[in-house]
Design a protein around this motif. Structure first.
Motif, mmCIF file in Angstrom:
data_model
loop_
_atom_site.group_PDB
_atom_site.id
_atom_site.type_symbol
_atom_site.label_atom_id
_atom_site.label_comp_id
_atom_site.label_asym_id
_atom_site.label_seq_id
_atom_site.Cartn_x
_atom_site.Cartn_y
_atom_site.Cartn_z
ATOM 1 N N TYR A 172 0.864 -1.170 0.000
ATOM 2 C CA TYR A 172 0.000 0.000 0.000
ATOM 3 C C TYR A 172 0.905 1.225 0.000
ATOM 4 O O TYR A 172 2.073 1.157 0.376
ATOM 5 C CB TYR A 172 -0.882 0.042 1.256
ATOM 6 N N GLN A 219 0.927 5.608 0.871
ATOM 7 C CA GLN A 219 0.253 6.762 1.467
ATOM 8 C C GLN A 219 1.063 8.009 1.138
ATOM 9 O O GLN A 219 2.149 8.221 1.683
ATOM 10 C CB GLN A 219 0.116 6.597 2.981
ATOM 11 N N GLN A 278 -2.473 12.046 2.997
ATOM 12 C CA GLN A 278 -3.610 11.488 2.272
ATOM 13 C C GLN A 278 -3.944 10.088 2.796
ATOM 14 O O GLN A 278 -3.331 9.597 3.726
ATOM 15 C CB GLN A 278 -3.307 11.468 0.780
ATOM 16 N N VAL A 337 -4.558 5.935 2.736
ATOM 17 C CA VAL A 337 -3.762 4.770 2.360
ATOM 18 C C VAL A 337 -4.396 4.132 1.127
ATOM 19 O O VAL A 337 -5.601 3.869 1.109
ATOM 20 C CB VAL A 337 -3.706 3.771 3.526
ATOM 21 N N MET A 358 4.852 7.187 1.607
ATOM 22 C CA MET A 358 5.164 6.108 2.535
ATOM 23 C C MET A 358 4.613 4.835 1.921
ATOM 24 O O MET A 358 3.454 4.804 1.504
ATOM 25 C CB MET A 358 4.513 6.373 3.893
ATOM 26 N N PHE A 403 3.724 0.944 2.550
ATOM 27 C CA PHE A 403 3.477 -0.036 3.600
ATOM 28 C C PHE A 403 3.364 -1.429 3.007
ATOM 29 O O PHE A 403 2.637 -1.646 2.041
ATOM 30 C CB PHE A 403 2.160 0.268 4.333
ATOM 31 N N GLU A 453 6.018 -0.992 9.466
ATOM 32 C CA GLU A 453 6.110 0.392 9.899
ATOM 33 C C GLU A 453 6.280 1.364 8.737
ATOM 34 O O GLU A 453 6.283 2.577 8.947
ATOM 35 C CB GLU A 453 7.258 0.557 10.891
#
Lengths: 117, 114
Positions: free
Chosen positions: B35, B37, B41, B43, B89, B91, B107
Motif C-alpha cells: 500500500y 500513502q 492522504q 492509504v 510512505m 506499507f 512500519e
C-alpha cells in the motif's frame, strides 16, 4: 463500487472527553469486512478491530467501542475518556468478502484526532 | 509478537533511479500486500500477492512497479524509474487468509524522490 467515507477530517477534544469517529461505507456485496486502524505520529498502521457483515453486535474493548449499523451503512468508533496517547489519525477500511485471493482494503480519508491535556 | 518488518525506513533517491523496498512478512502468512500513502492522504492499495503471483493490482500499479518474493521470506516492491509523484510512505502488509483475515502492516518505508 466500494467506498469508505470519513467525513470528519480533524477532531480536537480535551482529555477525558468522549469522542466518536464516523465511518460510512458503500458496497454491493452482502459479505464484507470492516476495519479500524490507528496511525500514531510515528507512522505505523495499528490494527484495532475487524467486523464482518453478519455480526452487528457492538463491541467494547476497554475505552474503545464500535457501533456497526447495516441499516445506515455505518461503523462508528467511540473513545471514552480520551487520553493524549489517543492522538492519531484513525482510518476506517472496507474489504469485500467475494475476493478470496487477497481482498484489498479500501481506506477512508482518515480522521485526525487531537487530544489536548 | 510476530511482526512485519520493512527496510529501509527512509530512502532518498533521484528521479529516474530504480528503488527496491523490502519486506519480511509474518512467517505463517500467505497473502502479501503493498500500500502507499502520499503525505497527508489516505492509504491506497497497490497490489496483492498470493501463491507467487499477483492476485490483484490497482490502477496505480503500472508497468513501473513490480513485486516478487525471491527467497520465500522477503517480499519486494521495485519501482523501475522513479518519478517525483512516487514520493510516499510505502506499507507492506501480510495476512493469513485472503478474504477474511486482518492485515498486519509494517512500519512503512518513506520514499523521497528528488
Amino acid at each position: 463500487a466500494q467506498k469508505v467515507t470519513q467525513a470528519q477530517t480533524e477532531i480536537s477534544v480535551v482529555e477525558k472527553e468522549d469522542v466518536t469517529l464516523d465511518c460510512v461505507y458503500e458496497t454491493r456485496d452482502t459479505t464484507y469486512y470492516l476495519f479500524w486502524y490507528k496511525q500514531p505520529p510515528s507512522g505505523e498502521l495499528v490494527f484495532l478491530i475487524r467486523r464482518n457483515s453478519f455480526d452487528e453486535q457492538n463491541e467494547i474493548s476497554g475505552r474503545y467501542s464500535w457501533n456497526f449499523q447495516k441499516s445506515t451503512s455505518s461503523f462508528n468508533f467511540t473513545i471514552t475518556a480520551s487520553q493524549v496517547v489517543d492522538s492519531a489519525v484513525y482510518f476506517c477500511a472496507l474489504r469485500e468478502g467475494r475476493s478470496n485471493q487477497g481482498g484489498k482494503l479500501i481506506f477512508g480519508q482518515g480522521t485526525e484526532l487531537s487530544v489536548k491535556p | 509478537e510476530p511482526e512485519v518488518t520493512q527496510t529501509p525506513s527512509h530512502q532518498v533517491t533521484q528521479m529516474g533511479q530504480e528503488v527496491i523496498l523490502r519486506c519480511v512478512p509474518i512467517s505463517n502468512h500467505l497473502y502479501f500486500y503493498w500500500y502507499r500513502q502520499i503525505l497527508g492522504q489516505k492509504v491506497e492499495f497497490l497490489v496483492s500477492f498470493y501463491n507467487n503471483e499477483i492476485s490483484e493490482k490497482s490502477e496505480i500499479f503500472d508497468d513501473q512497479f513490480s513485486v516478487e518474493r525471491p527467497d520465500g521470506s522477503n517480499f519486494t516492491l521495485k519501482i523501475r524509474s522513479t518519478k517525483l509523484e512516487d514520493s510516499a510512505m510505502y506499507f507492506c502488509a501480510s495476512s493469513v487468509g485472503g478474504g477474511t483475515g486482518e492485515l498486519f502492516f509494517g512500519e512503512g518505508s518513506r520514499l523521497t524522490v528528488l
